[in-house]
Design a protein around this motif. Structure first.
Motif, PDB file in Angstrom:
ATOM      1  N   SER A  85       0.826  -1.210   0.000  1.00 11.85           N
ATOM      2  CA  SER A  85       0.000   0.000   0.000  1.00 11.85           C
ATOM      3  C   SER A  85       0.857   1.256   0.000  1.00 11.85           C
ATOM      4  N   THR A  86       1.947   1.230   0.776  1.00  8.02           N
ATOM      5  CA  THR A  86       2.859   2.378   0.819  1.00  8.02           C
ATOM      6  C   THR A  86       3.499   2.610  -0.540  1.00  8.02           C
ATOM      7  N   TYR A  87       3.913   1.526  -1.173  1.00  7.92           N
ATOM      8  CA  TYR A  87       4.511   1.627  -2.504  1.00  7.92           C
ATOM      9  C   TYR A  87       3.548   2.291  -3.489  1.00  7.92           C
ATOM     10  N   ASN A  88       2.311   1.814  -3.532  1.00 12.80           N
ATOM     11  CA  ASN A  88       1.330   2.357  -4.475  1.00 12.80           C
ATOM     12  C   ASN A  88       0.978   3.807  -4.169  1.00 12.80           C
ATOM     13  N   ALA A  89       0.870   4.141  -2.885  1.00 13.36           N
ATOM     14  CA  ALA A  89       0.557   5.523  -2.501  1.00 13.36           C
ATOM     15  C   ALA A  89       1.675   6.463  -2.922  1.00 13.36           C
ATOM     16  N   MET A  90       2.919   6.036  -2.739  1.00 14.24           N
ATOM     17  CA  MET A  90       4.057   6.877  -3.109  1.00 14.24           C
ATOM     18  C   MET A  90       4.163   7.052  -4.623  1.00 14.24           C
ATOM     19  N   ARG A  91       3.828   6.014  -5.380  1.00 15.11           N
ATOM     20  CA  ARG A  91       3.849   6.146  -6.834  1.00 15.11           C
ATOM     21  C   ARG A  91       2.768   7.118  -7.308  1.00 15.11           C
ATOM     22  N   LEU A  92       1.614   7.092  -6.650  1.00 10.94           N
ATOM     23  CA  LEU A  92       0.541   8.024  -7.006  1.00 10.94           C
ATOM     24  C   LEU A  92       0.951   9.466  -6.723  1.00 10.94           C
ATOM     25  N   ILE A  93       1.625   9.679  -5.600  1.00  6.44           N
ATOM     26  CA  ILE A  93       2.139  11.011  -5.277  1.00  6.44           C
ATOM     27  C   ILE A  93       3.168  11.451  -6.318  1.00  6.44           C
ATOM     28  N   GLY A  94       3.986  10.518  -6.736  1.00  3.49           N
ATOM     29  CA  GLY A  94       5.043  10.828  -7.691  1.00  3.49           C
ATOM     30  C   GLY A  94       4.553  11.271  -9.047  1.00  3.49           C
ATOM     31  N   ARG A  95       3.301  10.927  -9.407  1.00  2.00           N
ATOM     32  CA  ARG A  95       2.761  11.322 -10.713  1.00  2.00           C
ATOM     33  C   ARG A  95       2.583  12.832 -10.824  1.00  2.00           C
ATOM     34  N   ILE A  96       2.641  13.535  -9.710  1.00  2.00           N
ATOM     35  CA  ILE A  96       2.455  14.987  -9.717  1.00  2.00           C
ATOM     36  C   ILE A  96       3.668  15.711 -10.303  1.00  2.00           C
ATOM     37  N   ALA A  97       4.832  15.086 -10.237  1.00  2.00           N
ATOM     38  CA  ALA A  97       6.077  15.774 -10.583  1.00  2.00           C
ATOM     39  C   ALA A  97       6.188  16.156 -12.059  1.00  2.00           C
ATOM     40  N   PHE A  98       5.933  15.224 -12.961  1.00  6.06           N
ATOM     41  CA  PHE A  98       6.216  15.475 -14.378  1.00  6.06           C
ATOM     42  C   PHE A  98       5.391  16.618 -14.980  1.00  6.06           C
ATOM     43  N   PRO A  99       4.085  16.735 -14.703  1.00 10.19           N
ATOM     44  CA  PRO A  99       3.359  17.889 -15.244  1.00 10.19           C
ATOM     45  C   PRO A  99       3.948  19.233 -14.808  1.00 10.19           C
ATOM     46  N   ILE A 100       4.454  19.284 -13.568  1.00  8.05           N
ATOM     47  CA  ILE A 100       5.072  20.527 -13.101  1.00  8.05           C
ATOM     48  C   ILE A 100       6.364  20.789 -13.860  1.00  8.05           C
ATOM     49  N   TYR A 101       7.158  19.746 -14.097  1.00 14.05           N
ATOM     50  CA  TYR A 101       8.388  19.920 -14.869  1.00 14.05           C
ATOM     51  C   TYR A 101       8.075  20.373 -16.299  1.00 14.05           C
ATOM     52  N   CYS A 102       6.992  19.859 -16.883  1.00 16.15           N
ATOM     53  CA  CYS A 102       6.593  20.298 -18.227  1.00 16.15           C
ATOM     54  C   CYS A 102       6.256  21.785 -18.218  1.00 16.15           C
ATOM     55  N   PHE A 103       5.492  22.201 -17.237  1.00 17.49           N
ATOM     56  CA  PHE A 103       5.101  23.608 -17.121  1.00 17.49           C
ATOM     57  C   PHE A 103       6.328  24.497 -16.938  1.00 17.49           C
ATOM     58  N   LEU A 104       7.234  24.080 -16.069  1.00 18.12           N
ATOM     59  CA  LEU A 104       8.435  24.884 -15.807  1.00 18.12           C
ATOM     60  C   LEU A 104       9.363  24.919 -17.020  1.00 18.12           C
ATOM     61  N   LEU A 105       9.378  23.838 -17.790  1.00 16.89           N
ATOM     62  CA  LEU A 105      10.182  23.819 -19.009  1.00 16.89           C
ATOM     63  C   LEU A 105       9.681  24.876 -19.990  1.00 16.89           C
ATOM     64  N   VAL A 106       8.367  24.972 -20.131  1.00 13.60           N
ATOM     65  CA  VAL A 106       7.783  25.977 -21.019  1.00 13.60           C
ATOM     66  C   VAL A 106       8.096  27.386 -20.515  1.00 13.60           C
ATOM     67  N   GLN A 107       7.998  27.574 -19.200  1.00 10.02           N
ATOM     68  CA  GLN A 107       8.338  28.879 -18.635  1.00 10.02           C
ATOM     69  C   GLN A 107       9.808  29.212 -18.881  1.00 10.02           C
ATOM     70  N   GLY A 108      10.663  28.238 -18.695  1.00 10.62           N
ATOM     71  CA  GLY A 108      12.087  28.446 -18.942  1.00 10.62           C
ATOM     72  C   GLY A 108      12.370  28.787 -20.393  1.00 10.62           C
ATOM     73  N   PHE A 109      11.677  28.103 -21.297  1.00 16.70           N
ATOM     74  CA  PHE A 109      11.840  28.371 -22.727  1.00 16.70           C
ATOM     75  C   PHE A 109      11.421  29.799 -23.069  1.00 16.70           C
ATOM     76  N   GLU A 110      10.346  30.251 -22.454  1.00 11.72           N
ATOM     77  CA  GLU A 110       9.813  31.581 -22.747  1.00 11.72           C
ATOM     78  C   GLU A 110      10.726  32.693 -22.235  1.00 11.72           C
ATOM     79  N   TYR A 111      11.398  32.463 -21.116  1.00 10.62           N
ATOM     80  CA  TYR A 111      12.106  33.567 -20.462  1.00 10.62           C
ATOM     81  C   TYR A 111      13.636  33.433 -20.479  1.00 10.62           C
ATOM     82  N   THR A 112      14.161  32.321 -20.969  1.00  6.71           N
ATOM     83  CA  THR A 112      15.616  32.190 -20.996  1.00  6.71           C
ATOM     84  C   THR A 112      16.235  33.184 -21.976  1.00  6.71           C
ATOM     85  N   HIS A 113      17.447  33.625 -21.672  1.00  7.96           N
ATOM     86  CA  HIS A 113      18.140  34.570 -22.553  1.00  7.96           C
ATOM     87  C   HIS A 113      18.813  33.869 -23.728  1.00  7.96           C
TER      88      HIS A 113
END
Length: 281
Positions: A85-113
Motif C-alpha cells: 500500500s505504501t509503494y502504491n501511494a508513493m507512486r501516485l504522489i510521484g505522478r504529480i512531478a512530471f506535469p510541473i516539470y513540463c510547465f516549468l520547461l515551457v516557462q524556462g523556454f519563454e524567459y531564458t536569454h
C-alpha cells in the motif's frame, strides 16, 4: 498645505491604494522555485518507491505470485499489505512531478536569454544523470533500454524551438500547420525511439503545455486532459494554477543536480540494505 500633506500620505491617495493592491497581488501565489520544490519532493517520493520499496516487494516474492492461486495471493497480501500500500501511494504522489516539470520547461523556454544554452544544459544533465539512473532502476552502469527524463525534456524543448522557428519565419503560410505537425511528430518519434521516460506522450504533454501558454485556464484544462491517463497527475495543476510568475529562490543548479545526486544516493542505500540485486520499477 495640510491638504497637500494628506494627499501625499500612502493610503490616502486612490492611485497609491491601487498600486499597493496590485503589488500585494503579485506577491501572492506560488513562485517558480516553490513549484520546482514541489516537483522535486514528489519526484523523490516516487523514486524511493520505484527504486527501493519495489526491491523489497520483489525480494518478498511478488514476482512469483500465481494470480490463479488466490489463497497464496491473499496470504502474501496479509504479510505485505503495508509495504504494498505504501509503494502504491508513493507512486501516485510521484505522478504529480512530471506535469510541473513540463510547465516549468515551457516557462524556462519563454524567459531564458539563450535557448541554445538552455538546450545544451538539459542535454548535459541528461548525460550526467544516465549512469545513476541506470544503476538505480536497472542495476547496471549503462543500459540503453530506458533513458532518464532529462532526455524527454530535451526533446520537448527541441520541439518548442522548432515550433518557434516556424512561427517566426514561416508563420501564416498555408503549409505552416503541416510543418508544425511534422516538428511535433519528429520530436515524439525521437523520444519513442530513444526510449526515454514518458517517451512520445511526454513530449506531447510538453507541446500541449506550450501551445496553451498564453491562456492559463486552457493550459490547465488541456493539461488535465493529456495527463488523464495517470490518475493523480492532474493534481499537479492545483499548484500550477497559483503560479505568480515570479522566479523565487535563485537555486538553478541545485534543481538540476538534485536529480542525478538523489538517484545515486538511493542506489547506495539499496546497496547498503543488500537489495540492489533485485529488480526495480
Amino acid at each position: 498645505m495640510e491638504q497637500n500633506m494628506k494627499q501625499n500620505i500612502p493610503g490616502q491617495n486612490g492611485n497609491t491604494k491601487q498600486q499597493l493592491t496590485a503589488q500585494t497581488r503579485k506577491l501572492r501565489g506560488i513562485s517558480g522555485s516553490t513549484l520546482k520544490l514541489i516537483a522535486v519532493i514528489t519526484m523523490i517520493i516516487d523514486h524511493v518507491a520505484a527504486g527501493v520499496l519495489i526491491r523489497y516487494l520483489f525480494r518478498n516474492g511478488i514476482h512469483d505470485l500465481d494470480i490463479n492461486n488466490m489463497s497464496a495471493v491473499n496470504q502474501w497480501m496479509d504479510q505485505n499489505a503495508a509495504l504494498f500500500s505504501t509503494y502504491n501511494a508513493m507512486r501516485l504522489i510521484g505522478r504529480i512531478a512530471f506535469p510541473i516539470y513540463c510547465f516549468l520547461l515551457v516557462q524556462g523556454f519563454e524567459y531564458t536569454h539563450n535557448r541554445l544554452k538552455y538546450a545544451a544544459r538539459l542535454l548535459m544533465f541528461a548525460v550526467i544523470s544516465e549512469i545513476p539512473f541506470d544503476l538505480l532502476f536497472k542495476g547496471q552502469i549503462l543500459e540503453f533500454g530506458y533513458q532518464n527524463v532529462f532526455f524527454t525534456l530535451f526533446f520537448g524543448l527541441a520541439v518548442m524551438m522548432g515550433l518557434r522557428w516556424v512561427e517566426e519565419n514561416l508563420g501564416g503560410r498555408l503549409f505552416t500547420p503541416l510543418l508544425n505537425l511534422i516538428v511535433i511528430a519528429a520530436g515524439m518519434a525521437a523520444a519513442q525511439l530513444a526510449k526515454t521516460d514518458y517517451a512520445a506522450i511526454g513530449v506531447l504533454c510538453i507541446v500541449v503545455t506550450y501551445l496553451f501558454r498564453k491562456k492559463k485556464l486552457w493550459q490547465i484544462v488541456s493539461g488535465c486532459i493529456v495527463f488523464s491517463w495517470e490518475l493523480t497527475a492532474p493534481l499537479a495543476y492545483i499548484p500550477i494554477a497559483f503560479y505568480n510568475g515570479k522566479r523565487g529562490w535563485k537555486l538553478k543548479y541545485f534543481f538540476y543536480l538534485v536529480y542525478p545526486v538523489h538517484l545515486f544516493l538511493l542506489y547506495l542505500i539499496c546497496m547498503g540494505l543488500g537489495i540492489d540485486s533485485y529488480p526495480a520499477m
